[in-house]
Design a protein around this motif. Sequence first.
Motif, short mmCIF file in Angstrom:
data_model
loop_
_atom_site.label_atom_id
_atom_site.label_comp_id
_atom_site.label_asym_id
_atom_site.label_seq_id
_atom_site.Cartn_x
_atom_site.Cartn_y
_atom_site.Cartn_z
N PRO A 217 39.18 -30.06 32.97
CA PRO A 217 39.34 -30.19 34.42
C PRO A 217 40.16 -31.43 34.78
O PRO A 217 40.38 -32.28 33.92
N ASN A 218 40.60 -31.50 36.00
CA ASN A 218 41.35 -32.64 36.56
C ASN A 218 42.77 -32.78 36.02
O ASN A 218 43.70 -32.86 36.78
N MET A 219 42.92 -32.85 34.72
CA MET A 219 44.25 -32.86 34.10
C MET A 219 44.12 -32.27 32.70
O MET A 219 43.35 -32.78 31.88
N ASP A 220 44.85 -31.19 32.44
CA ASP A 220 44.76 -30.55 31.13
C ASP A 220 45.53 -31.36 30.08
O ASP A 220 46.27 -32.28 30.41
N GLY A 221 45.32 -30.99 28.82
CA GLY A 221 45.93 -31.73 27.71
C GLY A 221 47.44 -31.68 27.66
O GLY A 221 48.09 -32.66 27.29
N ILE A 222 48.04 -30.55 28.03
CA ILE A 222 49.51 -30.43 28.00
C ILE A 222 50.12 -31.39 29.03
O ILE A 222 51.08 -32.10 28.74
N THR A 223 49.54 -31.43 30.23
CA THR A 223 50.01 -32.36 31.27
C THR A 223 49.81 -33.79 30.80
O THR A 223 50.69 -34.64 30.99
N LEU A 224 48.66 -34.08 30.18
CA LEU A 224 48.40 -35.42 29.66
C LEU A 224 49.47 -35.82 28.65
O LEU A 224 50.00 -36.94 28.70
N ILE A 225 49.81 -34.93 27.74
CA ILE A 225 50.84 -35.24 26.72
C ILE A 225 52.16 -35.60 27.41
O ILE A 225 52.79 -36.60 27.07
N ARG A 226 52.57 -34.79 28.40
CA ARG A 226 53.82 -35.08 29.12
C ARG A 226 53.76 -36.45 29.80
O ARG A 226 54.72 -37.23 29.74
N GLU A 227 52.63 -36.73 30.44
CA GLU A 227 52.45 -38.01 31.13
C GLU A 227 52.48 -39.19 30.15
O GLU A 227 53.10 -40.21 30.42
N LEU A 228 51.79 -39.03 29.02
CA LEU A 228 51.77 -40.11 28.02
C LEU A 228 53.17 -40.35 27.46
O LEU A 228 53.58 -41.49 27.27
N ARG A 229 53.91 -39.27 27.21
CA ARG A 229 55.26 -39.42 26.66
C ARG A 229 56.20 -40.15 27.63
O ARG A 229 57.21 -40.70 27.21
N SER A 230 55.86 -40.18 28.92
CA SER A 230 56.69 -40.89 29.89
C SER A 230 56.40 -42.39 29.91
O SER A 230 57.14 -43.16 30.51
N LEU A 231 55.32 -42.81 29.24
CA LEU A 231 54.97 -44.23 29.17
C LEU A 231 55.63 -44.86 27.94
O LEU A 231 55.49 -44.33 26.83
N PRO A 232 56.31 -45.99 28.10
CA PRO A 232 56.97 -46.62 26.95
C PRO A 232 56.04 -46.85 25.75
O PRO A 232 56.44 -46.64 24.61
N ALA A 233 54.80 -47.25 25.99
CA ALA A 233 53.86 -47.55 24.90
C ALA A 233 53.43 -46.30 24.13
O ALA A 233 52.93 -46.39 23.01
N TYR A 234 53.63 -45.12 24.72
CA TYR A 234 53.18 -43.87 24.09
C TYR A 234 54.32 -42.92 23.75
O TYR A 234 54.09 -41.79 23.34
N LYS A 235 55.55 -43.39 23.91
CA LYS A 235 56.71 -42.54 23.67
C LYS A 235 56.73 -41.97 22.25
O LYS A 235 57.09 -40.82 22.04
N PHE A 236 56.31 -42.78 21.27
CA PHE A 236 56.35 -42.34 19.87
C PHE A 236 54.97 -42.27 19.22
O PHE A 236 54.87 -42.09 18.01
N THR A 237 53.91 -42.40 20.01
CA THR A 237 52.55 -42.33 19.48
C THR A 237 52.23 -40.90 19.07
O THR A 237 52.47 -39.97 19.84
N PRO A 238 51.69 -40.69 17.86
CA PRO A 238 51.30 -39.34 17.47
C PRO A 238 50.22 -38.81 18.42
O PRO A 238 49.29 -39.54 18.78
N ILE A 239 50.36 -37.56 18.84
CA ILE A 239 49.38 -36.91 19.71
C ILE A 239 49.01 -35.57 19.08
O ILE A 239 49.87 -34.71 18.89
N LEU A 240 47.73 -35.42 18.75
CA LEU A 240 47.22 -34.17 18.19
C LEU A 240 46.41 -33.44 19.25
O LEU A 240 45.67 -34.05 20.00
N THR A 241 46.55 -32.12 19.30
CA THR A 241 45.68 -31.32 20.14
C THR A 241 44.56 -30.78 19.27
O THR A 241 44.78 -30.41 18.12
N LEU A 242 43.35 -30.80 19.81
CA LEU A 242 42.18 -30.26 19.14
C LEU A 242 41.57 -29.29 20.13
O LEU A 242 40.97 -29.71 21.12
N THR A 243 41.80 -27.99 19.93
CA THR A 243 41.51 -27.01 20.97
C THR A 243 41.12 -25.66 20.41
O THR A 243 41.39 -25.38 19.23
N THR A 244 40.53 -24.83 21.25
CA THR A 244 40.24 -23.45 20.87
C THR A 244 41.48 -22.58 21.02
O THR A 244 41.53 -21.47 20.52
#
Length: 121
Positions: A57-84
């Motif tokens: 709810p509130n913000m799904d994981g795909i949107t979160l990934i896009r938002e994080l990638r727009s932040l300089p500190a998270y541009k190259f941070t590995p992001i794994l999805t853990l989902t059904t």
Amino acid sequence: MANILVVDDSASMRQMVEFTLKEAGHQVTVAEDGQAALAIAKGGLTSDLVITDVNMPNMDGITLIRELRSLPAYKFTPILTLTTESTTEKKMEGKDAGATGWIVKPFNPEKLLATVNKVLG
């Protein structure tokens, strides 16, 4: 070890992932949805890895990934999805958003740690 941000709306899933990672010596910060995780990231927490659910709810994981990638500190941070979610379409959507990898629930703790170690190098 690594600082890992774990994002999942299921308290039991957050606890299982947190326990698995802490047992392996990692520092873990948890968030109950993408909105909370983004606030943590924007608040100055630098993570070596983010593990996020997709359907929340509130913000799904795909949107979160896009938002994080727009932040300089998270541009190259590995992001794994853990989902059904396991459809090719959803995986491609995650990859296009900037996800590094995809783990399908229910997860095997050893496989999770192997994947974490692989993406952390």
